[in-house]
Design an enzyme around this catalytic site. Sequence first.
Site, PDB file in Angstrom:
ATOM      1  N   ARG A  47       0.698  -1.309  -0.202  1.00 15.61           N
ATOM      2  CA  ARG A  47      -0.097   0.210   0.020  1.00 15.61           C
ATOM      3  C   ARG A  47       0.913   1.234   0.413  1.00 15.61           C
ATOM      4  NH1 ARG A  47      -2.589  -3.716   4.234  1.00 15.61           N
ATOM      5  NH2 ARG A  47      -1.983  -2.446   5.330  1.00 15.61           N
ATOM      6  N   LYS A 138     -12.220  15.197   4.956  1.00 10.81           N
ATOM      7  CA  LYS A 138     -13.009  14.581   3.600  1.00 10.81           C
ATOM      8  C   LYS A 138     -13.964  13.420   4.583  1.00 10.81           C
ATOM      9  CE  LYS A 138     -14.034  11.289   0.775  1.00 10.81           C
ATOM     10  NZ  LYS A 138     -13.815  10.160  -0.190  1.00 10.81           N
ATOM     11  N   GLU A 179     -19.028  15.055   1.393  1.00  9.98           N
ATOM     12  CA  GLU A 179     -19.470  14.661   0.229  1.00  9.98           C
ATOM     13  C   GLU A 179     -20.766  12.963   0.669  1.00  9.98           C
ATOM     14  OE1 GLU A 179     -16.779  11.314  -0.813  1.00  9.98           O
ATOM     15  OE2 GLU A 179     -17.906  10.869  -2.380  1.00  9.98           O
ATOM     16  N   LYS A 221     -18.412  17.824  -2.022  1.00  8.48           N
ATOM     17  CA  LYS A 221     -18.194  16.629  -3.301  1.00  8.48           C
ATOM     18  C   LYS A 221     -19.228  15.835  -3.232  1.00  8.48           C
ATOM     19  CE  LYS A 221     -15.385  12.514  -4.243  1.00  8.48           C
ATOM     20  NZ  LYS A 221     -13.470  12.236  -3.896  1.00  8.48           N
TER      21      LYS A 221
END
Length: 349
Positions: A47, A138, A179, A221
């Site tokens: 990752r 976010k 979002e 978003k």
Amino acid sequence: MNFPTALESTAQALLVFGKGILAADESIPTIGKRFAPLAIPSTDENRRAYREALFTTPGLSDFISGAILFDETLRQRTGDGGATLPELLAGQGIIPGIKVDQGTIPLANFPGEKITQGLDGLRDRLAEYRKLGARFTKWRAVIAIGDRLPTAACIAANAWPLAQFAALSQEAGLVPIVEPEVLMDGPHTLARCEEVVGLTLQAMFAGLLAHRVTLEVILLKTGMVLSGNDCARQAEADDTAVATLRCLRRAVPAAVPGIVFLSGGQTDVAATERLNAICRAGGVPWKLSFSYGRALQDAALKTWKGSPANVAAAQAALHHRARCNGLAVQGKYSEQAERESPVREKHHP
Ligand code: 13P
């Protein structure tokens, strides 16, 4: 009205014309799902190597203003043990951000609907994230369209945590990206999607205002207004643009500085074409751009395949998609631009 200048300048830097945001904030289960078809083991080292490859793409900051990371990535260092990944990004002129929600769980009593969790302890986590270099945050809520879905209860239940997240982020000196994602899955029409995105945004902005969030320093978003994946009649890009812009004009206050679209499972080229159609139509009070995950990364990940030997080709694939989307924000994307893919040129000279 007074609002913190640092937040304002972060929001404006994220919205610089011609650039968008790279969403690289897949949780450990989600990145595992992306790696699995390519037989890439989802180890912390893989990752890290994948994200380092993305972030060191030469010239990426020509088209990318910010990158959203997952908790693990914010704490990782480059392979040589030097900079942390957020330091690496900042050094290249890309603003590091962090996904702070902790995913979705089923909404009790509402089969097929979800609620996002992650408010517990968030104030302390935000303070730590800021120390680690994050400058924006976010939170994603998920709304499904289906037979009698979404319910009003699900929309309301998701709106208030989004608002509390945004208020806490601004308190911590971080620009929140709110979002509320309306999923593309299902046979619904373009008109039904427009209705649901509109209702979701209205509820969310009512929540943000009730929680005294400063709208001038958030980013929205959202998904585009699209025909459902299984709808027999798929709208053209221009019709998608008309529906998306009408829906946003009705529901999003002009105080919001910018709207960045998610890709949500569209193919990468379709996401660029539709963004181009939306931005070319324009005529809105907000800056418009992209915050794509899959639509920026898919080609790069398939090219990388977990091998250090493929890093340069994977970076070329990411650079190409970022460039195409940077052109789309200006309404200047074309088939010609799409053909200028360095990866394809290499394979088909
Ligand atoms: P996609 O563009 O792949 O939908 O991802 C964007 C994102 O950050 C979803 O939360």
